[in-house]
Scaffold this motif. Structure first.
Motif, short mmCIF file in Angstrom:
data_model
loop_
_atom_site.label_atom_id
_atom_site.label_comp_id
_atom_site.label_asym_id
_atom_site.label_seq_id
_atom_site.Cartn_x
_atom_site.Cartn_y
_atom_site.Cartn_z
N THR A 231 -21.89 18.50 -7.88
CA THR A 231 -22.06 19.63 -6.97
C THR A 231 -23.48 19.57 -6.44
N ALA A 232 -23.88 20.57 -5.70
CA ALA A 232 -25.20 20.57 -5.07
C ALA A 232 -25.95 21.84 -5.45
N ARG A 233 -27.25 21.80 -5.23
CA ARG A 233 -28.09 22.94 -5.54
C ARG A 233 -27.68 24.17 -4.73
N ASP A 234 -27.31 23.95 -3.47
CA ASP A 234 -26.94 25.06 -2.59
C ASP A 234 -26.08 24.52 -1.45
N PHE A 235 -25.68 25.41 -0.56
CA PHE A 235 -24.82 25.01 0.55
C PHE A 235 -25.53 24.06 1.50
N SER A 236 -26.84 24.23 1.67
CA SER A 236 -27.58 23.34 2.58
C SER A 236 -27.50 21.89 2.12
N VAL A 237 -27.74 21.67 0.83
CA VAL A 237 -27.66 20.31 0.29
C VAL A 237 -26.22 19.81 0.34
N HIS A 238 -25.28 20.69 0.07
CA HIS A 238 -23.86 20.31 0.14
C HIS A 238 -23.51 19.79 1.53
N VAL A 239 -23.93 20.51 2.56
CA VAL A 239 -23.63 20.10 3.94
C VAL A 239 -24.37 18.80 4.28
N GLN A 240 -25.61 18.66 3.84
CA GLN A 240 -26.34 17.42 4.08
C GLN A 240 -25.59 16.22 3.51
N ARG A 241 -25.05 16.39 2.30
CA ARG A 241 -24.33 15.29 1.65
C ARG A 241 -22.99 15.02 2.35
N ILE A 242 -22.38 16.05 2.90
CA ILE A 242 -21.17 15.84 3.69
C ILE A 242 -21.49 14.98 4.92
N GLU A 243 -22.55 15.34 5.60
CA GLU A 243 -22.88 14.66 6.86
C GLU A 243 -23.31 13.20 6.65
N THR A 244 -23.77 12.89 5.45
CA THR A 244 -24.13 11.49 5.14
C THR A 244 -23.01 10.76 4.41
N GLN B 243 -13.92 -1.06 -12.30
CA GLN B 243 -13.45 0.13 -11.62
C GLN B 243 -14.65 0.93 -11.11
N PRO B 244 -14.77 1.14 -9.80
CA PRO B 244 -15.96 1.84 -9.29
C PRO B 244 -15.93 3.32 -9.65
N THR B 245 -17.11 3.89 -9.85
CA THR B 245 -17.24 5.32 -10.07
C THR B 245 -17.21 6.02 -8.72
N LEU B 246 -16.35 7.01 -8.59
CA LEU B 246 -16.18 7.74 -7.34
C LEU B 246 -16.66 9.18 -7.51
N LYS B 247 -17.39 9.68 -6.53
CA LYS B 247 -17.94 11.03 -6.60
C LYS B 247 -16.95 12.05 -6.03
N PHE B 248 -16.63 13.05 -6.83
CA PHE B 248 -15.80 14.18 -6.40
C PHE B 248 -16.76 15.35 -6.19
N GLY B 249 -17.11 15.63 -4.95
CA GLY B 249 -18.09 16.66 -4.63
C GLY B 249 -17.46 18.03 -4.51
N LEU B 250 -18.04 19.01 -5.19
CA LEU B 250 -17.52 20.37 -5.21
C LEU B 250 -18.43 21.32 -4.45
N LEU B 251 -17.86 22.16 -3.63
CA LEU B 251 -18.61 23.23 -2.97
C LEU B 251 -19.28 24.09 -4.03
N PRO B 252 -20.59 24.35 -3.92
CA PRO B 252 -21.29 25.11 -4.96
C PRO B 252 -21.07 26.62 -4.83
N PHE B 253 -19.82 27.04 -4.98
CA PHE B 253 -19.50 28.47 -4.85
C PHE B 253 -19.65 29.22 -6.17
N ALA B 254 -19.90 28.50 -7.26
CA ALA B 254 -20.13 29.10 -8.57
C ALA B 254 -21.21 28.28 -9.27
N SER B 255 -21.57 28.69 -10.47
CA SER B 255 -22.57 27.93 -11.22
C SER B 255 -22.03 26.55 -11.55
N PRO B 256 -22.89 25.54 -11.71
CA PRO B 256 -22.41 24.20 -12.06
C PRO B 256 -21.54 24.19 -13.31
#
Length: 305
Positions: free
Chosen positions: A87-100, A48-61
């Motif tokens: 999750t990501a360090r900040d919104f910039s990293v979050h958006v980078q990961r979305i685009e990739t 069973q593959p591990t799937l990443k559920f990415g969360l917008l970093p709107f609060a602390s991890p």
């Protein structure tokens, strides 16, 4: 020989002798049969593959993982998946990961939904069931009666590229007008940090998400809601297009039907969450107008985690 309700007990002296060679042969045959069976039972989880559920970093991890762990577990039980929260360090990293296309399942801000769709990696599944708004918080004992009291004061906000911040700043400046002293907007890494900055005296008020504000007020943080902006669509949940279509449809149905199921409602109650509703890309088109301004605050592409 003694007898028992579950059968006879054989005394050591009465036990028949076994040949050591015969016993070793029996053991080898047993292991030959047992080990393939055990491997077969373990194989589905191993494959069973591990799937990443990415969360917008709107609060602390920590706050994010505590809140969304019940949803992750619910999806894994219902669908037999192996989602893990990220999750990501900040919104910039979050958006980078979305685009990739880094995340298999994605929960993101309304103004980042068009970015995800334009990347070509994602398909919109659902939206948060309740619309959002930016609320303005002051200390519990602050005498402020309306937004005019925030003129010239320090206002804590989430990161400047957050939709909550952009909407909150625009609305407050419009209400105050050109004649009033302009407030100073002080960005913090998260909504929670902006709220707690009121109690610590770093700011006089905060402009944050109504959902985060309610959670902190319920937890006893000494703040109150002074006012709020008009409402707008909430966060979107998207799935990567290379997930099998039956899984994408199962995710959509499972998320939207949570409020109609007892076990799903229990999960939402624990999360203090309204649930999800059907959504379309058109619901998020109006946010394209705010994207150029939001991107001004996003850091250049970085390889750092």
């Amino acid at each position: 020989m003694f007898t028992h309700a579950h059968g006879p007990y054989i005394l050591a002296a009465e036990r028949p002798r076994r040949s050591p060679g015969r016993w070793l042969l029996f053991t080898a045959l047993w292991l030959t049969l047992l080990l393939p069976l055990a491997a077969a039972q373990a194989r589905p989880d191993a494959q069973q593959p591990t799937l990443k559920f990415g969360l917008l970093p709107f609060a602390s991890p920590v706050a994010l993982f505590e809140r969304f762990a019940p949803l992750r577990d619910y999806l894994n039980v219902q669908l037999g998946t192996q989602f893990v929260l990220e999750t990501a360090r900040d919104f910039s990293v979050h958006v980078q990961r979305i685009e990739t296309g880094d995340y298999h399942l994605l929960l993101t801000a309304p103004h980042f939904v068009p970015i995800a769709l334009d990347s070509g990696h994602y398909e919109l599944l659902a939206a948060y069931k309740e619309d959002l708004s930016t609320v303005y918080l002051v200390g519990r004992d602050d005498p402020a009666a309306d937004l005019s009291a925030l003129a010239g004061r320090r206002i804590g906000t989430p990161p400047p590229e957050a939709l909550i911040t952009l909407v909150g700043e625009d609305h407050l400046l419009k209400v105050l007008g050109d004649q009033a002293p302009a407030p100073t907007f002080v960005p913090f890494p998260s909504h929670n940090a902006a709220i707690h900055a009121i109690a610590s005296g770093l700011v006089d008020a905060a402009a944050v998400s109504i959902n985060v504000a309610r959670l902190d007020i319920n937890r006893g943080v000494p703040v109150r809601i002074l006012d709020e902006t008009p409402q707008f669509p909430g966060v979107g949940i998207l799935a990567r297009k290379d997930l099998a279509e039956p899984l994408r449809e199962a995710l959509r149905e499972t998320l939207i039907s949570m409020t109609d199921r007892e076990d799903g409602s229990d999960v939402l109650r624990v999360m203090i969450y309204a649930g999800y509703k059907a959504a379309s890309a058109e619901d998020y088109e109006p946010f394209r107008a705010i994207l150029p301004r939001a991107r001004q605050y996003l850091s250049p592409v970085s390889t750092e985690p």
